[in-house]
Design a protein around this motif. Structure first.
Motif, mmCIF file in Angstrom:
data_model
loop_
_atom_site.group_PDB
_atom_site.id
_atom_site.type_symbol
_atom_site.label_atom_id
_atom_site.label_comp_id
_atom_site.label_asym_id
_atom_site.label_seq_id
_atom_site.Cartn_x
_atom_site.Cartn_y
_atom_site.Cartn_z
ATOM 1 N N UNK A 1 -4.789 3.144 -15.217
ATOM 2 C CA UNK A 1 -4.442 3.130 -16.640
ATOM 3 C C UNK A 1 -3.076 2.491 -16.864
ATOM 4 N N UNK A 2 -2.137 2.795 -15.983
ATOM 5 C CA UNK A 2 -0.780 2.263 -16.143
ATOM 6 C C UNK A 2 -0.670 0.830 -15.658
ATOM 7 N N UNK A 3 -1.371 0.516 -14.578
ATOM 8 C CA UNK A 3 -1.217 -0.819 -13.980
ATOM 9 C C UNK A 3 -2.573 -1.321 -13.469
ATOM 10 N N UNK A 4 -3.467 -1.712 -14.380
ATOM 11 C CA UNK A 4 -4.813 -2.132 -13.958
ATOM 12 C C UNK A 4 -4.832 -3.368 -13.078
ATOM 13 N N UNK A 5 -3.758 -4.132 -13.067
ATOM 14 C CA UNK A 5 -3.729 -5.353 -12.256
ATOM 15 C C UNK A 5 -3.834 -5.070 -10.763
ATOM 16 N N UNK A 6 -3.565 -3.820 -10.328
ATOM 17 C CA UNK A 6 -3.645 -3.522 -8.898
ATOM 18 C C UNK A 6 -5.069 -3.699 -8.369
ATOM 19 N N UNK A 7 -6.059 -3.596 -9.250
ATOM 20 C CA UNK A 7 -7.445 -3.772 -8.809
ATOM 21 C C UNK A 7 -7.768 -5.236 -8.530
ATOM 22 N N UNK A 8 -6.850 -6.134 -8.859
ATOM 23 C CA UNK A 8 -7.093 -7.547 -8.631
ATOM 24 C C UNK A 8 -6.559 -8.058 -7.310
ATOM 25 N N UNK A 9 -5.843 -7.215 -6.550
ATOM 26 C CA UNK A 9 -5.285 -7.652 -5.273
ATOM 27 C C UNK A 9 -6.324 -7.518 -4.158
ATOM 28 N N UNK A 10 -6.198 -8.359 -3.163
ATOM 29 C CA UNK A 10 -7.114 -8.291 -2.018
ATOM 30 C C UNK A 10 -6.830 -7.044 -1.199
ATOM 31 N N UNK A 11 -7.807 -6.621 -0.402
ATOM 32 C CA UNK A 11 -7.633 -5.449 0.443
ATOM 33 C C UNK A 11 -6.508 -5.677 1.454
ATOM 34 N N UNK A 12 -6.404 -6.885 1.980
ATOM 35 C CA UNK A 12 -5.337 -7.195 2.938
ATOM 36 C C UNK A 12 -3.970 -7.076 2.302
ATOM 37 N N UNK A 13 -3.863 -7.535 1.071
ATOM 38 C CA UNK A 13 -2.595 -7.462 0.347
ATOM 39 C C UNK A 13 -2.191 -6.009 0.099
ATOM 40 N N UNK A 14 -3.138 -5.204 -0.384
ATOM 41 C CA UNK A 14 -2.847 -3.793 -0.652
ATOM 42 C C UNK A 14 -2.536 -3.041 0.635
ATOM 43 N N UNK A 15 -3.243 -3.357 1.701
ATOM 44 C CA UNK A 15 -2.995 -2.695 2.987
ATOM 45 C C UNK A 15 -1.580 -2.969 3.469
ATOM 46 N N UNK A 16 -1.138 -4.218 3.345
ATOM 47 C CA UNK A 16 0.213 -4.583 3.760
ATOM 48 C C UNK A 16 1.264 -3.784 2.987
ATOM 49 N N UNK A 17 1.036 -3.599 1.696
ATOM 50 C CA UNK A 17 1.989 -2.873 0.864
ATOM 51 C C UNK A 17 2.013 -1.384 1.206
ATOM 52 N N UNK A 18 0.844 -0.809 1.400
ATOM 53 C CA UNK A 18 0.788 0.616 1.747
ATOM 54 C C UNK A 18 1.400 0.853 3.122
ATOM 55 N N UNK A 19 1.204 -0.078 4.058
ATOM 56 C CA UNK A 19 1.826 0.039 5.374
ATOM 57 C C UNK A 19 3.342 -0.034 5.281
ATOM 58 N N UNK A 20 3.854 -0.778 4.310
ATOM 59 C CA UNK A 20 5.312 -0.821 4.118
ATOM 60 C C UNK A 20 5.837 0.580 3.834
ATOM 61 N N UNK A 21 5.162 1.292 2.942
ATOM 62 C CA UNK A 21 5.625 2.639 2.592
ATOM 63 C C UNK A 21 5.409 3.619 3.737
ATOM 64 N N UNK A 22 4.260 3.555 4.375
ATOM 65 C CA UNK A 22 3.939 4.517 5.422
ATOM 66 C C UNK A 22 4.728 4.271 6.709
ATOM 67 N N UNK A 23 4.831 3.003 7.112
ATOM 68 C CA UNK A 23 5.460 2.693 8.402
ATOM 69 C C UNK A 23 6.911 2.241 8.268
ATOM 70 N N UNK A 24 7.136 1.158 7.503
ATOM 71 C CA UNK A 24 8.491 0.603 7.404
ATOM 72 C C UNK A 24 9.445 1.581 6.738
ATOM 73 N N UNK A 25 9.034 2.159 5.624
ATOM 74 C CA UNK A 25 9.890 3.120 4.931
ATOM 75 C C UNK A 25 9.819 4.499 5.590
ATOM 76 N N UNK A 26 8.859 4.675 6.468
ATOM 77 C CA UNK A 26 8.841 5.842 7.324
ATOM 78 C C UNK A 26 8.179 7.094 6.799
ATOM 79 N N UNK A 27 7.345 6.987 5.772
ATOM 80 C CA UNK A 27 6.692 8.196 5.271
ATOM 81 C C UNK A 27 5.739 8.778 6.308
ATOM 82 N N UNK A 28 5.047 7.914 7.017
ATOM 83 C CA UNK A 28 4.059 8.399 7.985
ATOM 84 C C UNK A 28 4.733 9.076 9.175
#
Length: 228
Positions: free
Chosen positions: A106-133
């Motif tokens: 609802x807030x940012x519908x454009x996220x559904x337009x990104x490729x799975x590889x693109x979204x995976x890279x971004x989520x890995x940034x938060x989980x691995x690089x930023x260290x949440x995981x």
């Protein structure tokens, strides 16, 4: 003059969007100008996509109108090849509930337009690089809350946006990863601000050079009040 009016046939996309979905004349004009190829699709094709969105997020009629008003091009994507796999990936990667997924889209519908590889890279940034995981057991929950609260973070590029902004604060102000996580949870926009036009200008040139503050004092200010 010069404007093509859709044929007065009920079985066309224009009337499906206007009459069935209930889009306003203003939004229909926006679609005509910005996503005109939608009007060449069949109502059945469009209904499959809208039905998928409704089902996966428990969307109301008004929710659908809000999403299409913000991002009419979302109906360009294939329900089977694009929308469904992307929704499934986000739900599994972040353990999203339907309500959380709805809030993000609802807030940012454009996220559904990104490729799975693109979204995976971004989520890995938060989980691995930023260290949440690698952090405490609740790290994934904290990452989910951050991204659900500010889904626009998933529109930022990793190599040219998220990573340089994080590296700047880590190197210049000596933030630990845990401190950065706390900082971003208090003010997620710190990962969206321009590095040269905002962060470096204020932290280096104003706080450190002009006010002659030491990095440790700037660090203390940001941790206490990151909205500064």
């Amino acid at each position: 003059d010069g404007i093509t009016i859709p044929s007065l046939t009920p079985d066309i996309a224009y009337y499906y969007l206007q009459n069935t979905i209930g889009l306003s004349a203003e939004i229909m004009w926006k679609i005509t100008l910005e996503a005109g190829s939608l009007l060449g699709m069949t109502p059945t094709n469009l209904e499959n996509k809208v039905s998928l969105l409704r089902r996966t997020m428990n969307l109301s009629d008004e929710d659908v109108r809000v999403i299409l008003a913000k991002q009419p091009a979302i109906l360009h994507y294939s329900a089977e090849r694009n929308l469904a796999p992307t929704i499934l990936f986000l739900v599994r990667a972040l353990d999203l509930s339907k309500a959380e997924l709805r809030r993000m889209v609802m807030e940012c519908p454009s996220i559904l337009g990104y490729s799975l590889g693109n979204l995976k890279q971004k989520i890995l940034f938060f989980m691995n690089t930023l260290g949440y995981y690698q952090g405490e057991e609740s790290g994934k929950d904290r990452a989910r809350e951050l991204l659900v609260g500010t889904p626009k973070l998933l529109t930022a590029a990793v190599d040219t946006g998220l990573l340089p902004r994080m590296t700047f604060l880590r190197n210049e102000i000596q933030f630990s990863l845990e401190e950065l996580r706390e900082l971003y949870e208090k003010n997620p926009k710190l990962l969206l601000y321009s590095l040269d036009g905002n962060l470096r200008e204020k932290i280096v040139f104003f706080f450190i050079l002009q006010l002659q503050m030491e990095p440790k004092h700037v660090r203390k200010i940001l941790l206490s009040y990151p909205q500064v």
